[in-house]
Scaffold this active site. Sequence first.
Site, mmCIF file in Angstrom:
data_model
loop_
_atom_site.group_PDB
_atom_site.id
_atom_site.type_symbol
_atom_site.label_atom_id
_atom_site.label_comp_id
_atom_site.label_asym_id
_atom_site.label_seq_id
_atom_site.Cartn_x
_atom_site.Cartn_y
_atom_site.Cartn_z
ATOM 1 C CB SER A 1 29.453 45.221 40.450
ATOM 2 O OG SER A 1 29.170 46.597 40.238
ATOM 3 C CG HIS B 1 32.498 45.473 43.519
ATOM 4 N ND1 HIS B 1 33.808 45.461 43.966
ATOM 5 C CD2 HIS B 1 32.475 46.323 42.475
ATOM 6 C CE1 HIS B 1 34.542 46.282 43.217
ATOM 7 N NE2 HIS B 1 33.752 46.827 42.301
ATOM 8 C CG ASP C 1 31.611 49.507 40.993
ATOM 9 O OD1 ASP C 1 32.826 49.339 41.180
ATOM 10 O OD2 ASP C 1 30.866 48.632 40.499
ATOM 11 C CG MET D 1 31.930 55.143 39.555
ATOM 12 S SD MET D 1 31.347 54.708 37.906
ATOM 13 C CE MET D 1 31.629 52.934 37.927
ATOM 14 C CG HIS E 1 36.163 49.681 42.751
ATOM 15 N ND1 HIS E 1 35.881 49.240 41.468
ATOM 16 C CD2 HIS E 1 37.348 50.354 42.650
ATOM 17 C CE1 HIS E 1 36.829 49.638 40.645
ATOM 18 N NE2 HIS E 1 37.731 50.317 41.326
ATOM 19 C CG MET F 1 36.496 53.420 40.117
ATOM 20 S SD MET F 1 35.306 52.504 39.142
ATOM 21 C CE MET F 1 34.195 51.986 40.446
ATOM 22 C CG MET G 1 40.412 48.534 37.646
ATOM 23 S SD MET G 1 38.818 48.005 38.327
ATOM 24 C CE MET G 1 37.713 48.310 36.951
ATOM 25 C CG ASP H 1 35.578 45.578 39.062
ATOM 26 O OD1 ASP H 1 34.595 45.198 38.394
ATOM 27 O OD2 ASP H 1 35.588 46.639 39.741
ATOM 28 N N GLY I 1 29.270 42.239 37.534
ATOM 29 C CA GLY I 1 28.101 43.097 37.513
ATOM 30 C C GLY I 1 27.024 42.552 36.610
HETATM 31 C C1 DX5 Z 1 33.558 49.271 36.393
HETATM 32 C C2 DX5 Z 1 33.207 48.804 37.771
HETATM 33 C C3 DX5 Z 1 32.791 47.395 37.819
HETATM 34 C C4 DX5 Z 1 31.544 47.075 37.017
HETATM 35 C C5 DX5 Z 1 31.735 45.718 36.468
HETATM 36 O O1 DX5 Z 1 34.221 50.475 36.469
HETATM 37 O O2 DX5 Z 1 34.314 48.940 38.638
HETATM 38 O O3 DX5 Z 1 32.653 46.935 39.158
HETATM 39 O O4 DX5 Z 1 30.363 47.108 37.755
HETATM 40 O O5 DX5 Z 1 30.670 45.414 35.625
HETATM 41 P P1 DX5 Z 1 30.726 44.180 34.614
HETATM 42 O O6 DX5 Z 1 30.890 42.941 35.443
HETATM 43 O O7 DX5 Z 1 29.426 44.240 33.903
HETATM 44 O O8 DX5 Z 1 31.918 44.384 33.717
HETATM 45 ZN ZN ZN Z 2 34.222 47.958 40.586
#
Ligand code: DX5
Ligand code: ZN
Length: 221
Positions: A8, A31, A33, A35, A64, A66, A135, A173, A195
């Site tokens: 990520s 990946h 994200d 948001m 992804h 969100m 998640m 994730d 990530g």
């Molecule tokens: C969180 C994201 C993840 C995040 C994961 O809301 O959807 O993709 O980047 O990060 P780590 O691997 O550090 O938990």
């Molecule tokens: Zn994610």
Amino acid sequence: MSVRIEPSILTADFANLEAEVGRIATADAVHVDVMDNNFVPNLTFGPRMVERLQAVSPIPLDVHLMISDADRWAVGYAELGVMSVTFHVEAATDPVGVARAIRAAGSRAGVAVKPGTDLAPYLENLAEFDQLLVMTVEPGFGGQGFMTGMLKKVADARAAIDAAGVDVWLQVDGGISLETIERAAAAGADTFVAGSAVYGADDLDAAIAGLRAAAERVHRH
Ligand code: DX5
Ligand code: ZN
């Protein structure tokens, strides 16, 4: 079952994203994200950034979302030509309709559930989806701890996918690291977002290879 490692970029350097995706060429996908500061209390980027990442990335994009109102916005990401678009069922009024629109635009369609959301209703409709995202943290931020309580949800999803005989990827994730990936793999996940475990490492290729080897070891047994 193939293992896919998808770093990520949430933990990457946002001022140098082209270089940052170039550092993970040995991964299966990047990946991304998205948001909106509404569905989650954090803000990242939108379609124009995803379009540019798609143009410069050496590997496919796993988007992804969100964001609220997936019914309205999800298909626009698929139209950018990304490999996969995953939206949250909590943000969609018609998840099957959204998934069909994503597929019609040429991307794989994924559905995601927050830790408090039941996945069972979607397991009865597996032919409509290409990916299920369980998640393993509350969505919004990188660097959180893996929620062990989600392993049963992963195992139930794996059982449903196998029983249906469909090729649906089962993604986890949040909090995936060398310490937690084996439990997620043992529960049946095959697609792993990481990530901080990748972008926080000194040697990104070694981090990706280490995660892959750990998950493959579990799947072989
Ligand atoms: C969180 C994201 C993840 C995040 C994961 O809301 O959807 O993709 O980047 O990060 P780590 O691997 O550090 O938990
Ligand atoms: Zn994610």
